[in-house]
Motif scaffolding. Sequence first.
Motif, PDB file in Angstrom:
ATOM      1  N   ALA A  58       0.951  -1.042  -0.143  1.00 16.17           N
ATOM      2  CA  ALA A  58      -0.138   0.051  -0.012  1.00 16.17           C
ATOM      3  C   ALA A  58       0.845   1.134  -0.204  1.00 16.17           C
ATOM      4  O   ALA A  58       0.469   2.353  -0.600  1.00 16.17           O
ATOM      5  CB  ALA A  58      -0.946   0.087   1.099  1.00 16.17           C
ATOM      6  N   ARG A  59       2.012   1.200   0.619  1.00 18.83           N
ATOM      7  CA  ARG A  59       2.717   2.385   0.492  1.00 18.83           C
ATOM      8  C   ARG A  59       3.445   2.671  -0.765  1.00 18.83           C
ATOM      9  O   ARG A  59       3.567   3.778  -1.419  1.00 18.83           O
ATOM     10  CB  ARG A  59       4.166   2.283   1.728  1.00 18.83           C
ATOM     11  N   LYS A  60       3.757   1.581  -1.344  1.00 21.63           N
ATOM     12  CA  LYS A  60       4.086   1.886  -2.883  1.00 21.63           C
ATOM     13  C   LYS A  60       3.107   2.293  -3.674  1.00 21.63           C
ATOM     14  O   LYS A  60       3.516   3.262  -4.429  1.00 21.63           O
ATOM     15  CB  LYS A  60       4.630   0.397  -3.192  1.00 21.63           C
ATOM     16  N   VAL A  61       1.924   2.078  -3.478  1.00 19.34           N
ATOM     17  CA  VAL A  61       0.857   2.306  -4.310  1.00 19.34           C
ATOM     18  C   VAL A  61       0.486   3.941  -3.862  1.00 19.34           C
ATOM     19  O   VAL A  61       0.359   4.759  -4.785  1.00 19.34           O
ATOM     20  CB  VAL A  61      -0.562   1.574  -3.964  1.00 19.34           C
ATOM     21  N   LEU A  62       0.322   4.199  -2.520  1.00 25.26           N
ATOM     22  CA  LEU A  62       0.124   5.450  -2.206  1.00 25.26           C
ATOM     23  C   LEU A  62       1.515   6.532  -2.598  1.00 25.26           C
ATOM     24  O   LEU A  62       1.120   7.569  -3.021  1.00 25.26           O
ATOM     25  CB  LEU A  62       0.283   5.450  -0.494  1.00 25.26           C
ATOM     26  N   GLU A  63       2.654   6.128  -2.716  1.00 23.54           N
ATOM     27  CA  GLU A  63       3.682   6.970  -3.282  1.00 23.54           C
ATOM     28  C   GLU A  63       3.379   7.243  -4.651  1.00 23.54           C
ATOM     29  O   GLU A  63       3.379   8.394  -5.185  1.00 23.54           O
ATOM     30  CB  GLU A  63       5.159   6.232  -3.137  1.00 23.54           C
ATOM     31  N   PHE A  64       3.157   6.090  -5.389  1.00 25.85           N
ATOM     32  CA  PHE A  64       2.763   6.459  -6.767  1.00 25.85           C
ATOM     33  C   PHE A  64       1.721   7.294  -7.243  1.00 25.85           C
ATOM     34  O   PHE A  64       1.637   8.191  -7.983  1.00 25.85           O
ATOM     35  CB  PHE A  64       2.541   5.163  -7.765  1.00 25.85           C
TER      36      PHE A  64
END
Length: 297
Positions: A58-64
């Motif tokens: 989720a952190r990866k998705v949020l950053e993107f």
Amino acid sequence: MPDYPYADPVVELTDLQEIARDVVVIPNRNVDLVPNIGLIGGTRAVLVVDTGLGPRNARKVLEFATAYAAGRRLYLTTTHFHPEHAFGADVFAGEATYLLNRAQADDLTTKGEGYLAMFRQLGEPVARELTDARIPAPDLTYDGTHELDLGGRVVRLRPTGRAHSKGDQVVTVPDAAVLFTGDLAEAGQFAIFPWFPPYDVDVSGVRWIEVMNRLIEERPRVVVPGHGDIGDAGLLTQVRDYLTELRDETWRRRDSSLPEATIAAEIRDLMIRRHPDWRLPEWIERGVGCLCTERPA
């Protein structure tokens, strides 16, 4: 803990697909427990659809999503409560407004902890992604249809009623004729029946067929399934037809009073012969179990 026989359930920000103007999909690359994740943009805001499994994904998705939004407000929704779709939503707290249909919010409250415990037992790669995972709580819930104005584009969020789960929700982008189905539709694999009596028996094969018929009538141009390759309205028909043949073959044998184990074994063999290229045949037997209970008296 058992060996996990599949690729690690990790969201990869590669091969992004722009399926319409300002509508992007992070594809699941046919990796188990990785969903197709959507970003839908308007002039003022961006809606993220599903999070991936656990906080790290989720952190990866949020950053993107933050970079993609480029200053626009962020919203998040999830297609249903299952862990690879919703159990990263807590990461978005304070960064995005998380909105859900009320039935899905109820699923998170009543079943979330049980599913978190169950998924952590699937294997070390899954348990690792669920480290520090918490059951998310929505900022906003709705009943009926919710129309979200992103600025020059309205996105429609709609609960379908009980089917794959009690709280299924579809997301449509009317101006682009795009439909996000969650696990109501999957491409290249047998339909996932989360039939785990006595703990979870909310899936309904009969209702699922009815939902698919309604979605087919809408004739979307692009269909983003919960898992598998993006398709068109033909994907909805394929799923509906499979569910129908599974129902008919199950009920025909149920009428002959065969034991359920015999019915399941026969139908598994039959479905694999009919769909030799599809993945995850282990869900066939669970579908049979569900449909056996739904046979009219």
